[in-house]
Write a protein that holds these residues in place. Structure first.
Motif, PDB file in Angstrom:
ATOM      1  N   UNK A 157     -26.935  47.283 -53.752  1.00  0.00           N
ATOM      2  CA  UNK A 157     -26.379  47.716 -52.459  1.00  0.00           C
ATOM      3  C   UNK A 157     -25.638  46.569 -51.780  1.00  0.00           C
ATOM      4  N   UNK A 158     -26.185  45.380 -51.925  1.00  0.00           N
ATOM      5  CA  UNK A 158     -25.564  44.204 -51.299  1.00  0.00           C
ATOM      6  C   UNK A 158     -24.244  43.862 -51.997  1.00  0.00           C
ATOM      7  N   UNK A 167     -28.451  56.853 -51.079  1.00  0.00           N
ATOM      8  CA  UNK A 167     -29.574  55.918 -50.897  1.00  0.00           C
ATOM      9  C   UNK A 167     -29.495  55.252 -49.519  1.00  0.00           C
ATOM     10  N   UNK A 168     -28.271  54.901 -49.110  1.00  0.00           N
ATOM     11  CA  UNK A 168     -28.096  54.272 -47.790  1.00  0.00           C
ATOM     12  C   UNK A 168     -28.534  55.216 -46.674  1.00  0.00           C
ATOM     13  N   UNK A 171     -32.357  55.306 -46.609  1.00  0.00           N
ATOM     14  CA  UNK A 171     -33.027  54.093 -46.119  1.00  0.00           C
ATOM     15  C   UNK A 171     -32.766  53.857 -44.628  1.00  0.00           C
ATOM     16  N   UNK A 172     -32.045  54.780 -44.001  1.00  0.00           N
ATOM     17  CA  UNK A 172     -31.796  54.739 -42.558  1.00  0.00           C
ATOM     18  C   UNK A 172     -31.185  53.410 -42.113  1.00  0.00           C
ATOM     19  N   UNK A 173     -30.278  52.888 -42.940  1.00  0.00           N
ATOM     20  CA  UNK A 173     -29.547  51.676 -42.576  1.00  0.00           C
ATOM     21  C   UNK A 173     -30.321  50.377 -42.749  1.00  0.00           C
ATOM     22  N   UNK A 174     -31.586  50.485 -43.177  1.00  0.00           N
ATOM     23  CA  UNK A 174     -32.405  49.270 -43.308  1.00  0.00           C
ATOM     24  C   UNK A 174     -32.826  49.054 -44.763  1.00  0.00           C
ATOM     25  N   UNK A 175     -32.238  48.040 -45.443  1.00  0.00           N
ATOM     26  CA  UNK A 175     -32.557  47.809 -46.861  1.00  0.00           C
ATOM     27  C   UNK A 175     -34.046  47.568 -47.119  1.00  0.00           C
ATOM     28  N   UNK A 185     -35.583  59.461 -55.411  1.00  0.00           N
ATOM     29  CA  UNK A 185     -35.144  60.629 -54.640  1.00  0.00           C
ATOM     30  C   UNK A 185     -33.614  60.651 -54.521  1.00  0.00           C
ATOM     31  N   UNK A 186     -33.026  59.475 -54.271  1.00  0.00           N
ATOM     32  CA  UNK A 186     -31.560  59.385 -54.183  1.00  0.00           C
ATOM     33  C   UNK A 186     -30.916  59.760 -55.515  1.00  0.00           C
TER      34      UNK A 186
END
Ligand SMILES: [Zn+2]
Length: 277
Positions: A157-158, A167-168, A171-175, A185-186
């Motif tokens: 992601x980074x 996935x983003x 994760x609600x914006x928090x890695x 799930x993603x």
């Protein structure tokens, strides 16, 4: 204090159950000195190191007791009551916060000279890989356990600011919210980055299994632990990598545990049954 809780819970269970206690089997979540029936180390729950668990339970309840680690117990449980029934040999593995393994060879648990057989989690599949808790690099565990899948996803992601859209969102914006379960799930919801991470971890797990197949040629491999719930794509990638990393003559079906998280508990039952003759 935990020791007192274990005794108290057992006593309460005995009051609730009319049957007479005849033997005790224990599955412990850490390395066990099987011959002495003592705990060696306890990574997850403090206070159990070097504790003579078998002797303590034997003197408390006055019945024969047997203690084994949860990977060996899981192997025994799946072999006797689960997905390994009817096999002469099998490798059981648990893939969750760590990667553990246990062997059934010729219808018996094989524990090895120091009781350490089955440590497939610390066999190396990438000598230049990330540093493992055991101090070496590129072990199966540091590449394929649940936290490893989360770490691999965060790295991707980074590196790819436009990848992993689903996935983003999850994760609600928090890695730091990323877990193996979220990655899986993603992937199920069509996230390509998540699926590639999952398949990559499955391939590393499969490489380790391939080595084990070449060494021991077991009839079946039974996979337990939370990560295995990732589903059919994951399991197929494990099977593909395992088969690709062993000889063509060697064939072993790789299947999910039938008893799921309870495999070690059924193994403890089997240990107690063995004591009852
Ligand atoms: Zn290691």
């Amino acid at each position: 204090v935990d020791r007192e809780i274990v005794i108290a819970l057992t006593r309460k269970m005995l009051v609730d159950q009319p049957e007479k206690l005849t033997a005790v089997g224990v599955s412990f979540g850490g390395p066990v000195d099987f011959d002495r029936g003592g705990v060696r180390l306890s990574h997850h729950v403090p206070g159990w190191e070097e504790f003579p668990l078998r002797d303590a339970l034997q003197s408390e309840f006055g019945v024969p007791t047997m203690v084994d680690n949860d990977a060996n117990a899981g192997a025994l449980g799946e072999w006797k009551y689960g997905a390994g029934q009817g096999c002469k040999s099998l490798l059981y593995m648990t893939v969750s916060t760590g990667v553990g393994g246990g062997w059934i060879i010729n219808g018996e648990v094989y524990r090895g000279a120091q009781g350490m057989a089955g440590e497939i989690g610390h066999t190396i599949v990438d000598p230049n890989g990330p540093l493992c808790v055991c101090g070496r690099r590129g072990c199966v565990e540091v590449l394929a356990c649940g936290p490893a899948i989360a770490r691999r996803a965060r790295e991707r992601l980074e590196a790819e600011p436009n990848g992993g859209k689903i996935l983003r969102e999850l994760m609600l914006g928090d890695p730091s919210n990323v877990t193996a379960e979220l990655v899986s799930r993603a992937a199920v919801n069509g996230d390509t980055l998540a699926e590639e991470v999952l398949v990559g971890a499955a391939a590393d797990l499969g490489s380790g299994i391939g080595n084990a197949l070449s060494l021991m040629n077991p009839q079946r491999v039974v996979l337990g632990g939370g990560v295995i719930k990732a589903g059919a794509t994951y399991l197929a990638a494990v099977q593909r990598a395992a088969q690709g990393n062993t000889l063509p003559e060697i064939r072993a079906g790789i299947v999910a545990a039938a008893l799921e998280d309870d495999a070690p508990l059924w193994g403890a039952v089997a240990l107690a049954e063995g004591l009852m003759g």
